[in-house]
Design a protein around this motif. Structure first.
Motif, PDB file in Angstrom:
ATOM      1  N   VAL A  29       0.858  -1.182   0.000  1.00 48.69           N
ATOM      2  CA  VAL A  29       0.000   0.000   0.000  1.00 48.69           C
ATOM      3  C   VAL A  29       0.896   1.234   0.000  1.00 48.69           C
ATOM      4  N   ASP A  30       0.498   2.239  -0.749  1.00 51.38           N
ATOM      5  CA  ASP A  30       1.259   3.483  -0.774  1.00 51.38           C
ATOM      6  C   ASP A  30       1.488   3.961   0.648  1.00 51.38           C
ATOM      7  N   GLY A  31       2.743   4.037   1.044  1.00 51.19           N
ATOM      8  CA  GLY A  31       3.066   4.411   2.411  1.00 51.19           C
ATOM      9  C   GLY A  31       2.512   5.762   2.818  1.00 51.19           C
ATOM     10  N   GLY A  32       2.287   6.645   1.833  1.00 51.79           N
ATOM     11  CA  GLY A  32       1.745   7.949   2.151  1.00 51.79           C
ATOM     12  C   GLY A  32       0.275   7.925   2.514  1.00 51.79           C
ATOM     13  N   LEU A  33      -0.387   6.773   2.267  1.00 52.73           N
ATOM     14  CA  LEU A  33      -1.810   6.647   2.571  1.00 52.73           C
ATOM     15  C   LEU A  33      -2.075   6.079   3.952  1.00 52.73           C
ATOM     16  N   VAL A  34      -1.092   5.411   4.530  1.00 51.55           N
ATOM     17  CA  VAL A  34      -1.287   4.728   5.813  1.00 51.55           C
ATOM     18  C   VAL A  34      -0.700   5.570   6.930  1.00 51.55           C
ATOM     19  N   GLY A  35      -1.499   5.853   7.939  1.00 47.21           N
ATOM     20  CA  GLY A  35      -1.030   6.661   9.049  1.00 47.21           C
ATOM     21  C   GLY A  35      -1.761   6.330  10.332  1.00 47.21           C
ATOM     22  N   GLN A  36      -1.763   7.263  11.250  1.00 47.78           N
ATOM     23  CA  GLN A  36      -2.417   7.083  12.540  1.00 47.78           C
ATOM     24  C   GLN A  36      -3.057   8.400  12.972  1.00 47.78           C
ATOM     25  N   VAL A  37      -4.083   8.283  13.802  1.00 43.84           N
ATOM     26  CA  VAL A  37      -4.710   9.452  14.389  1.00 43.84           C
ATOM     27  C   VAL A  37      -4.973   9.140  15.860  1.00 43.84           C
ATOM     28  N   THR A  38      -4.844  10.147  16.711  1.00 41.01           N
ATOM     29  CA  THR A  38      -5.098   9.945  18.132  1.00 41.01           C
ATOM     30  C   THR A  38      -6.595  10.052  18.409  1.00 41.01           C
ATOM     31  N   ARG A  39      -7.132   9.006  19.020  1.00 43.61           N
ATOM     32  CA  ARG A  39      -8.552   8.961  19.357  1.00 43.61           C
ATOM     33  C   ARG A  39      -8.826   9.753  20.641  1.00 43.61           C
ATOM     34  N   PRO A  40     -10.106  10.025  20.942  1.00 39.39           N
ATOM     35  CA  PRO A  40     -10.436  10.765  22.170  1.00 39.39           C
ATOM     36  C   PRO A  40      -9.897  10.119  23.441  1.00 39.39           C
ATOM     37  N   ASP A  41      -9.735   8.765  23.422  1.00 39.37           N
ATOM     38  CA  ASP A  41      -9.237   8.089  24.620  1.00 39.37           C
ATOM     39  C   ASP A  41      -7.715   8.001  24.647  1.00 39.37           C
ATOM     40  N   GLY A  42      -7.061   8.590  23.643  1.00 34.52           N
ATOM     41  CA  GLY A  42      -5.603   8.609  23.622  1.00 34.52           C
ATOM     42  C   GLY A  42      -4.963   7.489  22.841  1.00 34.52           C
ATOM     43  N   THR A  43      -5.733   6.478  22.425  1.00 34.15           N
ATOM     44  CA  THR A  43      -5.160   5.395  21.633  1.00 34.15           C
ATOM     45  C   THR A  43      -4.924   5.858  20.206  1.00 34.15           C
ATOM     46  N   LYS A  44      -4.075   5.111  19.509  1.00 35.24           N
ATOM     47  CA  LYS A  44      -3.746   5.427  18.124  1.00 35.24           C
ATOM     48  C   LYS A  44      -4.562   4.534  17.187  1.00 35.24           C
ATOM     49  N   GLN A  45      -5.275   5.147  16.247  1.00 40.56           N
ATOM     50  CA  GLN A  45      -6.097   4.404  15.291  1.00 40.56           C
ATOM     51  C   GLN A  45      -5.481   4.485  13.904  1.00 40.56           C
ATOM     52  N   VAL A  46      -5.519   3.374  13.189  1.00 42.84           N
ATOM     53  CA  VAL A  46      -4.970   3.316  11.836  1.00 42.84           C
ATOM     54  C   VAL A  46      -5.831   4.163  10.900  1.00 42.84           C
ATOM     55  N   THR A  47      -5.190   4.896  10.016  1.00 43.52           N
ATOM     56  CA  THR A  47      -5.887   5.640   8.979  1.00 43.52           C
ATOM     57  C   THR A  47      -5.375   5.190   7.611  1.00 43.52           C
ATOM     58  N   VAL A  48      -6.266   5.250   6.637  1.00 41.27           N
ATOM     59  CA  VAL A  48      -5.909   4.964   5.242  1.00 41.27           C
ATOM     60  C   VAL A  48      -6.493   6.071   4.390  1.00 41.27           C
ATOM     61  N   GLY A  49      -5.633   6.768   3.665  1.00 38.68           N
ATOM     62  CA  GLY A  49      -6.094   7.925   2.911  1.00 38.68           C
ATOM     63  C   GLY A  49      -6.631   9.006   3.829  1.00 38.68           C
ATOM     64  N   GLY A  50      -6.169   9.023   5.066  1.00 46.32           N
ATOM     65  CA  GLY A  50      -6.636   9.993   6.047  1.00 46.32           C
ATOM     66  C   GLY A  50      -7.840   9.528   6.841  1.00 46.32           C
ATOM     67  N   TRP A  51      -8.538   8.504   6.376  1.00 47.64           N
ATOM     68  CA  TRP A  51      -9.766   8.040   7.037  1.00 47.64           C
ATOM     69  C   TRP A  51      -9.457   7.030   8.139  1.00 47.64           C
ATOM     70  N   PRO A  52      -9.909   7.269   9.365  1.00 52.27           N
ATOM     71  CA  PRO A  52      -9.799   6.237  10.413  1.00 52.27           C
ATOM     72  C   PRO A  52     -10.567   4.991   9.972  1.00 52.27           C
ATOM     73  N   VAL A  53     -10.030   3.813  10.256  1.00 49.88           N
ATOM     74  CA  VAL A  53     -10.675   2.573   9.807  1.00 49.88           C
ATOM     75  C   VAL A  53     -11.173   1.758  10.999  1.00 49.88           C
ATOM     76  N   TYR A  54     -12.271   1.031  10.755  1.00 53.67           N
ATOM     77  CA  TYR A  54     -12.987   0.292  11.792  1.00 53.67           C
ATOM     78  C   TYR A  54     -13.372  -1.095  11.286  1.00 53.67           C
ATOM     79  N   ARG A  55     -13.600  -2.006  12.222  1.00 56.43           N
ATOM     80  CA  ARG A  55     -14.258  -3.277  11.917  1.00 56.43           C
ATOM     81  C   ARG A  55     -15.744  -3.129  12.250  1.00 56.43           C
ATOM     82  N   TYR A  56     -16.533  -4.160  11.920  1.00 52.95           N
ATOM     83  CA  TYR A  56     -17.941  -4.204  12.327  1.00 52.95           C
ATOM     84  C   TYR A  56     -18.112  -5.416  13.219  1.00 52.95           C
ATOM     85  N   ALA A  57     -18.642  -5.212  14.423  1.00 49.70           N
ATOM     86  CA  ALA A  57     -18.668  -6.267  15.432  1.00 49.70           C
ATOM     87  C   ALA A  57     -19.453  -7.503  15.000  1.00 49.70           C
ATOM     88  N   LYS A  58     -20.430  -7.342  14.096  1.00 45.58           N
ATOM     89  CA  LYS A  58     -21.272  -8.470  13.705  1.00 45.58           C
ATOM     90  C   LYS A  58     -20.773  -9.198  12.459  1.00 45.58           C
TER      91      LYS A  58
END
Length: 312
Positions: free
Chosen positions: A118-147
């Motif tokens: 993946v283009d390294g410039g697209l993958v990053g991190q953002v600090t969440r409200p609880d202080g943890t680091k969330q993966v971003t792709v193209g700037g967008w924070p990414v999530y799973r779906y629990a179901k």
């Protein structure tokens, strides 16, 4: 089919209600399936160092092929990843927290995620409200779906228009066209199918021409709505005037035929199966004229039995 490797039109309207034949007759009884007729991301700052003595959690990104969506991003276990319309990419900001994050767990990583290819410039991190680091792709924070139950599953695409699977480039996954075709089912005759040849059903509790679907939640997991987020194609010989779409309560769109919202059945595993026909006395395969197949007819496969008070 799931495949993983290192990540290195119809306008929105109620259903068409044109009638080509009275229900109870199937003028297509001698016809086979017809030919289909087509009616920059910002660079993220590297994660801060993990405190000495703390175990570092490192996420992994891979690609997955999901039926109806094509190639999407997944986590290291193959679970489909999503982006949230209420987040932002420039600057990256995650707004799904609290109860939202219970349903949509963020993909967190103490250090930059492994994402070869993946283009390294697209993958990053953002600090969440609880202080943890969330993966971003193209700037967008990414999530799973629990179901989502496993690799290649993307139930989250039907939950809300705000949630969409994300591609390796950070874009929304294209749902592609919805296809309405036909196939012959032993014991039933010609019935409507989706692009994979799976039988389409109507739910009598929806009500013909009501403009709404009453099957959601657990019901929609067992009887997935045929999505209509893109254009709709129909097989030659099916009156396109019968085909339309409605907006579901969650904001997604669903195909309708003859005024009925249409669904597949999760336990049908191959083309030509119609094990949901007659389930609960409320679910019936749909004939090419938009009517329910004869309730007295029995497909030459094991039939489903409704096990819930709602008839599904």
């Amino acid at each position: 089919m799931y495949r993983a490797r290192p990540v290195a039109a119809l306008p929105l309207a109620f259903a068409g209600l044109a009638l080509v034949a009275a229900c109870g007759t199937n003028p297509y009884a001698t016809s086979g399936a017809g030919q289909q007729l087509t009616l920059g991301a910002q660079q993220q700052q590297p994660a801060s160092a993990v405190p000495a003595g703390s175990p570092a959690e490192r996420a992994q990104l891979i690609t997955s092929t999901v039926d109806g969506l094509g190639e999407v991003l997944a986590d290291g276990e193959g679970h489909t990843l999503y982006r949230y319309a209420k987040d932002t990419a420039e600057p990256a900001k995650a707004t799904c927290a609290g109860p939202c994050a219970m349903t949509w767990p963020p993909l967190v990583s103490d250090v930059p995620a492994l994402a070869a290819g993946v283009d390294g410039g697209l993958v990053g991190q953002v600090t969440r409200p609880d202080g943890t680091k969330q993966v971003t792709v193209g700037g967008w924070p990414v999530y799973r779906y629990a179901k989502d139950t496993g690799p290649g599953v993307a139930l989250g695409r039907n939950v809300s228009a705000d949630w969409t699977a994300i591609t390796p480039s950070g874009k929304k996954a294209d749902a592609g066209p919805a296809t309405v075709g036909t196939t012959d089912v032993g014991g039933l005759g010609p019935v409507l199918t989706d692009s994979a040849g799976r039988t389409l059903y109507l739910f009598t509790k929806d009500g013909k021409g009501s403009g709404k679907s009453t099957c959601d939640g657990t019901c929609a997991q067992k009887w997935p709505p045929l999505p209509a987020d893109g254009r709709i194609t129909v097989a030659a010989g099916i009156d396109s005037g019968l085909v339309g779409r409605i907006r579901r309560p969650d904001g997604t769109s669903q195909v309708t035929v003859g005024g009925w919202p249409v669904y597949t059945y999760a336990q049908d595993t191959a083309s030509g199966e119609a094990s949901g026909h007659g389930a609960g006395g409320t679910w019936f395969a749909v004939e090419p004229n938009g009517c329910k197949a004869n309730p007295a007819s029995r497909p030459q496969v094991r039939q489903a039995v409704a096990t819930t008070p709602g008839g599904y």
